[in-house]
Write an enzyme that holds these catalytic residues in place. Structure first.
Site, PDB file in Angstrom:
ATOM      1  CE1 TYR A  59      -3.993  -1.753  -0.327  1.00  0.00           C
ATOM      2  CE2 TYR A  59      -2.983  -3.071   0.830  1.00  0.00           C
ATOM      3  CZ  TYR A  59      -4.435  -2.943   0.284  1.00  0.00           C
ATOM      4  OH  TYR A  59      -5.116  -3.710  -0.473  1.00  0.00           O
ATOM      5  CD  GLN A  94     -16.554  -2.938  -7.145  1.00  0.00           C
ATOM      6  OE1 GLN A  94     -16.038  -3.843  -6.982  1.00  0.00           O
ATOM      7  NE2 GLN A  94     -16.616  -2.379  -8.702  1.00  0.00           N
ATOM      8  CG  ASN A  95     -11.319   2.091  -8.674  1.00  0.00           C
ATOM      9  OD1 ASN A  95     -11.426   1.145  -8.382  1.00  0.00           O
ATOM     10  ND2 ASN A  95     -11.607   3.107  -9.537  1.00  0.00           N
ATOM     11  CG  HIS A 112     -14.262  -2.776  -1.946  1.00  0.00           C
ATOM     12  ND1 HIS A 112     -13.701  -2.484  -3.364  1.00  0.00           N
ATOM     13  CD2 HIS A 112     -14.784  -3.311  -1.647  1.00  0.00           C
ATOM     14  CE1 HIS A 112     -14.719  -3.513  -3.248  1.00  0.00           C
ATOM     15  NE2 HIS A 112     -15.433  -3.766  -2.321  1.00  0.00           N
ATOM     16  CB  SER A 185     -13.571  -8.159 -13.396  1.00  0.00           C
ATOM     17  OG  SER A 185     -13.852  -7.848 -13.039  1.00  0.00           O
ATOM     18  CD  GLU A 216     -12.098  -7.936 -20.409  1.00  0.00           C
ATOM     19  OE1 GLU A 216     -11.776  -8.624 -21.324  1.00  0.00           O
ATOM     20  OE2 GLU A 216     -11.837  -7.981 -19.418  1.00  0.00           O
TER      21      GLU A 216
HETATM   22  P1  NAD Z   1     -10.559  -5.297 -11.935  1.00  0.00           P
HETATM   23  O1  NAD Z   1      -9.675  -5.362 -12.292  1.00  0.00           O
HETATM   24  O2  NAD Z   1     -11.065  -6.958 -11.690  1.00  0.00           O
HETATM   25  O3  NAD Z   1     -11.698  -5.510 -13.309  1.00  0.00           O
HETATM   26  C1  NAD Z   1     -11.540  -4.415 -14.367  1.00  0.00           C
HETATM   27  C2  NAD Z   1     -12.616  -3.756 -15.353  1.00  0.00           C
HETATM   28  O4  NAD Z   1     -12.434  -3.231 -15.963  1.00  0.00           O
HETATM   29  C3  NAD Z   1     -12.256  -5.065 -16.247  1.00  0.00           C
HETATM   30  O5  NAD Z   1     -13.105  -6.003 -16.616  1.00  0.00           O
HETATM   31  C4  NAD Z   1     -11.329  -4.410 -17.481  1.00  0.00           C
HETATM   32  O6  NAD Z   1     -12.046  -5.145 -18.793  1.00  0.00           O
HETATM   33  C5  NAD Z   1     -11.951  -3.124 -17.699  1.00  0.00           C
HETATM   34  N1  NAD Z   1     -10.986  -1.930 -18.235  1.00  0.00           N
HETATM   35  C6  NAD Z   1      -9.492  -2.153 -18.525  1.00  0.00           C
HETATM   36  N2  NAD Z   1      -9.071  -1.283 -18.582  1.00  0.00           N
HETATM   37  C7  NAD Z   1     -10.498  -0.195 -19.194  1.00  0.00           C
HETATM   38  C8  NAD Z   1     -10.609   1.043 -19.824  1.00  0.00           C
HETATM   39  N3  NAD Z   1      -9.722   1.907 -20.646  1.00  0.00           N
HETATM   40  N4  NAD Z   1     -12.066   1.105 -19.416  1.00  0.00           N
HETATM   41  C9  NAD Z   1     -12.880   0.878 -18.920  1.00  0.00           C
HETATM   42  N5  NAD Z   1     -13.168  -0.273 -18.620  1.00  0.00           N
HETATM   43  C10 NAD Z   1     -11.566  -1.190 -18.557  1.00  0.00           C
HETATM   44  O7  NAD Z   1     -11.807  -4.100 -11.428  1.00  0.00           O
HETATM   45  P2  NAD Z   1     -12.861  -4.417 -10.380  1.00  0.00           P
HETATM   46  O8  NAD Z   1     -14.067  -5.275 -10.738  1.00  0.00           O
HETATM   47  O9  NAD Z   1     -12.842  -2.411  -9.912  1.00  0.00           O
HETATM   48  O10 NAD Z   1     -12.692  -4.773  -9.118  1.00  0.00           O
HETATM   49  C11 NAD Z   1     -11.153  -5.145  -8.054  1.00  0.00           C
HETATM   50  C12 NAD Z   1     -10.532  -4.940  -7.016  1.00  0.00           C
HETATM   51  O11 NAD Z   1      -9.201  -4.406  -7.130  1.00  0.00           O
HETATM   52  C13 NAD Z   1     -12.265  -3.791  -6.368  1.00  0.00           C
HETATM   53  O12 NAD Z   1     -12.727  -4.171  -5.329  1.00  0.00           O
HETATM   54  C14 NAD Z   1     -11.006  -2.374  -6.296  1.00  0.00           C
HETATM   55  O13 NAD Z   1     -10.694  -2.350  -4.991  1.00  0.00           O
HETATM   56  C15 NAD Z   1      -8.984  -2.901  -6.127  1.00  0.00           C
HETATM   57  N6  NAD Z   1      -8.321  -2.051  -7.331  1.00  0.00           N
HETATM   58  C16 NAD Z   1      -8.440  -0.830  -7.339  1.00  0.00           C
HETATM   59  C17 NAD Z   1      -7.727   0.126  -7.523  1.00  0.00           C
HETATM   60  C18 NAD Z   1      -8.109   1.617  -8.002  1.00  0.00           C
HETATM   61  O14 NAD Z   1      -8.153   2.416  -6.573  1.00  0.00           O
HETATM   62  N7  NAD Z   1      -7.699   2.279  -9.016  1.00  0.00           N
HETATM   63  C19 NAD Z   1      -7.031  -0.780  -9.099  1.00  0.00           C
HETATM   64  C20 NAD Z   1      -7.043  -2.163  -9.877  1.00  0.00           C
HETATM   65  C21 NAD Z   1      -7.439  -3.119  -8.369  1.00  0.00           C
END
Ligand code: NAD
Length: 245
Positions: A59, A94-95, A112, A185, A216
């Protein structure tokens, strides 16, 4: 373009994909690894028990990365939509990054948690979560709670933990006219199940609509009324048209 009559209630759920074009990696795209770590090592209570220094290193790296990134046109488009809809707009992300806020979003929930905050690991302790930009790389670096002496942990919801503000979130979801998911996703629950609530309301005779935007089809694609394939930063700026009711 999605026509939104002024006065509508719009609920937007964002996932890691909305921040991808800012240079923050999603983890589904990287074979289930999050920045080269197994998710269960760095984002679970078990991982924390096993190796708290590794968790804080992870982190701390994310905190360092957060300083070097900026919002992209997708974050900006959502902030603009909020400006137009006011209290009719609700964003649930969720970010853990702060890019929505940096773009100007105000009515949002970080279900989250937030990278820029920490809290005491002891659930019985009354120390409130606090803003923290600290970087901790070794066991000795990890700060101790000033109230109870337990370790300070990231204010992040790990796998197996309860997301924040769920009650309010379900309430807003149950009353929205349009539900939009961006870049998620569709496998991490409970967020992946929000669209089913919209389906359920449709079956009961209500008329909320649901739209997915991402590169996707997500795992829960069949539950959406519409799936718009494309990069969030390219699709969102032209997607919404707010018009007089
Ligand atoms: P995920 O990583 O499971 O899925 C990401 C989705 O985004 C995929 O379906 C992919 O196809 C799509 N994607 C990729 N590039 C894209 C774009 N340019 N435009 C639109 N869509 C795009 O993420 P999730 O479903 O949010 O779940 C994962 C967990 O991971 C979350 O709970 C989150 O807390 C954590 N996470 C957070 C961050 C962050 O804070 N930025 C980054 C990675 C993971």
């Amino acid at each position: 373009m999605i026509e939104i009559p002024r006065g509508s209630r719009v609920f937007v759920l964002t996932g890691a994909g909305v921040s991808a074009e800012s240079g923050i990696r999603t983890f589904r795209d990287a074979n289930g690894l999050w920045e080269d770590h197994a998710v269960e090592d760095v984002a679970s209570p078990e991982g924390w028990e096993r190796d708290p220094a590794l968790v804080w290193r992870f982190y701390s790296e994310r905190r360092r990365q957060a300083k070097a990134v900026s919002p992209n046109p997708a974050h900006a488009a959502l902030a603009r939509l909020e400006e137009q809809l006011g209290d009719g707009f609700f964003l649930c992300t969720q970010n853990v990054d702060a890019l929505h806020e940096a773009a100007g979003s105000r009515r949002l929930v970080h279900m989250h948690g937030e990278l820029s905050r920490s809290r005491c690991e002891n659930p019985g302790c009354d120390l409130p979560p606090f803003a923290d930009e600290g970087l901790y790389f070794t066991l000795e670096d990890i700060p101790r709670c000033p109230r109870c002496g337990a370790r300070i942990r990231p204010h992040i919801v790990w796998f197996g933990e309860m997301p924040f503000e769920l009650e309010r979130t379900w309430q807003v979801l149950g009353a929205c006219d349009l539900f939009v998911t961006v870049g998620s996703s569709g496998v991490v629950h409970p967020a992946a199940g929000f669209v089913r609530e919209i389906r359920q309301r449709q079956l009961q005779g209500e008329h909320p609509r649901s739209v997915y935007v991402g590169v996707e089809r997500p795992a829960n694609a069949s539950a959406f009324d519409e799936v718009v394939l494309g990069r969030a930063g390219e699709v969102l700026p032209g997607l919404f048209g707010v018009r007089p009711a």
